[in-house]
Design a protein around this motif. Structure first.
Motif, PDB file in Angstrom:
ATOM      1  N   GLN A 230     -66.525  17.765  34.976  1.00 57.15           N
ATOM      2  CA  GLN A 230     -65.697  17.202  36.149  1.00 57.15           C
ATOM      3  C   GLN A 230     -64.930  18.397  36.865  1.00 57.15           C
ATOM      4  N   VAL A 231     -64.736  18.354  38.189  1.00 52.87           N
ATOM      5  CA  VAL A 231     -64.247  19.683  38.911  1.00 52.87           C
ATOM      6  C   VAL A 231     -63.382  18.843  39.941  1.00 52.87           C
ATOM      7  N   HIS A 232     -62.403  19.867  40.374  1.00 51.06           N
ATOM      8  CA  HIS A 232     -61.406  19.013  41.435  1.00 51.06           C
ATOM      9  C   HIS A 232     -62.541  18.812  42.771  1.00 51.06           C
ATOM     10  N   SER A 233     -61.919  17.974  43.683  1.00 50.78           N
ATOM     11  CA  SER A 233     -62.741  17.736  44.845  1.00 50.78           C
ATOM     12  C   SER A 233     -62.744  18.869  45.760  1.00 50.78           C
ATOM     13  N   ASN A 234     -61.812  19.810  45.781  1.00 55.41           N
ATOM     14  CA  ASN A 234     -61.695  21.093  46.527  1.00 55.41           C
ATOM     15  C   ASN A 234     -62.086  22.075  45.904  1.00 55.41           C
ATOM     16  N   PHE A 235     -63.249  21.912  44.851  1.00 55.34           N
ATOM     17  CA  PHE A 235     -63.837  23.138  44.251  1.00 55.34           C
ATOM     18  C   PHE A 235     -64.517  24.072  44.910  1.00 55.34           C
ATOM     19  N   LEU A 236     -65.127  23.854  46.195  1.00 55.59           N
ATOM     20  CA  LEU A 236     -65.672  25.025  46.930  1.00 55.59           C
ATOM     21  C   LEU A 236     -64.688  25.666  47.646  1.00 55.59           C
ATOM     22  N   ASN A 237     -63.398  25.350  47.646  1.00 53.87           N
ATOM     23  CA  ASN A 237     -62.351  26.216  48.285  1.00 53.87           C
ATOM     24  C   ASN A 237     -62.286  27.577  47.631  1.00 53.87           C
TER      25      ASN A 237
END
Length: 340
Positions: A230-237
């Motif tokens: 699981q990763v945060h929704s803003n991972f690609l930031n």
């Protein structure tokens, strides 16, 4: 009677003078002994400072004999010490191992075990210094197997104590060791913690976490665990140009290895299912904006980041395993389609 009183007073004055003289002489004698002892007292062999240890290294090179400093420090570590003393001794051991490598090579596996036992200390600073000392010792080949025995303990510390300095020290140690297969079950359990460290705001810890994850991404039995984490929704930031170049480079290496791994025949042989908030969906899902991030990084000021971004694009467009057949290379679902 009138004459006696002045005479008595005179005796008293003389007695007081003698007592004062004796006291003064005693004080002078004690001062003399103190100064003499101070002049004759030899300072400790080494203060643990880099300059002092470097001097020992030069002396050893010149005269070809051991300074005995590492042995003195290890002996001191065996004695009962408070937390501050243990921390300083371990810090000095780390410096000595780097600067007095020949002497460090003469240590035994029991010495390594002694340093490793400090990982159980209740004080975090002692744990951190023990991790640093083990990292220094891991540079000596004959100690690596012994240090590997502490891998599970190190992973446990990393996932149970939220301390950036401890994370950096522990991950540096793990990144300097070939992790044996028996550690893989524990690695699966700590994967969420590693992913949280990766998404923290401490660059050094992030870089070390990514390096470990990049290494683990090459293990077939761990690839799915990483991709489904699981990763945060803003991972690609994290792939924005404003991030430090060192962090971006390591992230791109990680992305390339994940892309290569998921496109391998071995991985394709199984139909995997990923959770909605997984790393796989963030990077390779239909709604991922990874392509946009990569295109922006192609013009990054740092050449290493540019090159690595291009490598990720190539791995997405044409999986390495079929790269020898250009006609069979197909774009990966939504990536770079429609002239992107």
């Amino acid at each position: 009677m009138g004459m006696c009183k002045p005479l008595c007073l005179g005796h008293v004055d003389i007695r007081k003078s003698l007592v004062g003289l004796a006291t003064g002489a005693g004080a002078i004698y004690l001062l003399y002994k103190t100064i003499k002892a101070g002049l004759n007292c030899r300072p400790p062999l080494c203060s643990g400072s880099p300059i002092c240890i470097a001097r020992l290294a030069i002396e050893r090179e010149r005269h070809g004999r051991d300074s005995g400093e590492i042995r003195r420090l290890l002996d001191a570590l065996e004695c009962k010490q408070d937390e501050y003393a243990k921390s300083m001794i371990l810090h000095s051991i780390t410096r000595c191992v780097y600067l007095l490598e020949a002497e460090a090579s003469a240590c035994t596996t029991d010495d390594v075990s002694l340093v490793g036992s400090m990982l159980d200390d209740k004080d975090n600073s002692v744990k951190i210094q023990a991790l640093n000392a083990l990292k220094a010792l891991s540079g000596i080949r004959k100690f690596r197997l012994k240090i590997q025995e502490h891998s599970i303990k190190v992973l446990e510390l990393i996932c149970t104590i939220w301390d950036s300095e401890l994370h950096v020290a522990g991950l540096r140690l793990l990144n300097n060791l070939p992790l044996p297969d028996f550690v893989h079950p524990q690695l699966r359990r700590v994967m969420p913690a590693l992913m949280e460290i990766l998404q923290s705001d401490h660059t050094l810890a992030q870089v070390q976490a990514i390096r470990l994850l990049s290494y683990l991404a090459q293990k077939n039995d761990l690839l799915y665990d990483i991709l489904n984490c699981q990763v945060h929704s803003n991972f690609l930031n994290m792939l924005q140009c404003t991030q430090p170049g060192s962090l971006l480079f390591e992230l791109l290496v990680f992305a390339e290895r994940l892309s290569e791994g998921r496109n391998s025949p071995h991985y394709h042989a199984v139909r995997w299912h990923y959770s909605e908030r997984s790393l796989h969906e963030a990077l390779f899902g239909n709604d991922s904006r990874l392509a946009d991030r990569l295109l922006a990084l192609v013009i990054h000021p740092e050449e290493d980041v540019q090159i690595q971004a291009c490598k990720v694009i190539v791995s997405l467009q044409c999986p390495p395993d079929v790269g020898v057949q250009p006609s069979s290379c197909q774009p990966s679902h939504s990536f770079f389609n429609n002239g992107e």
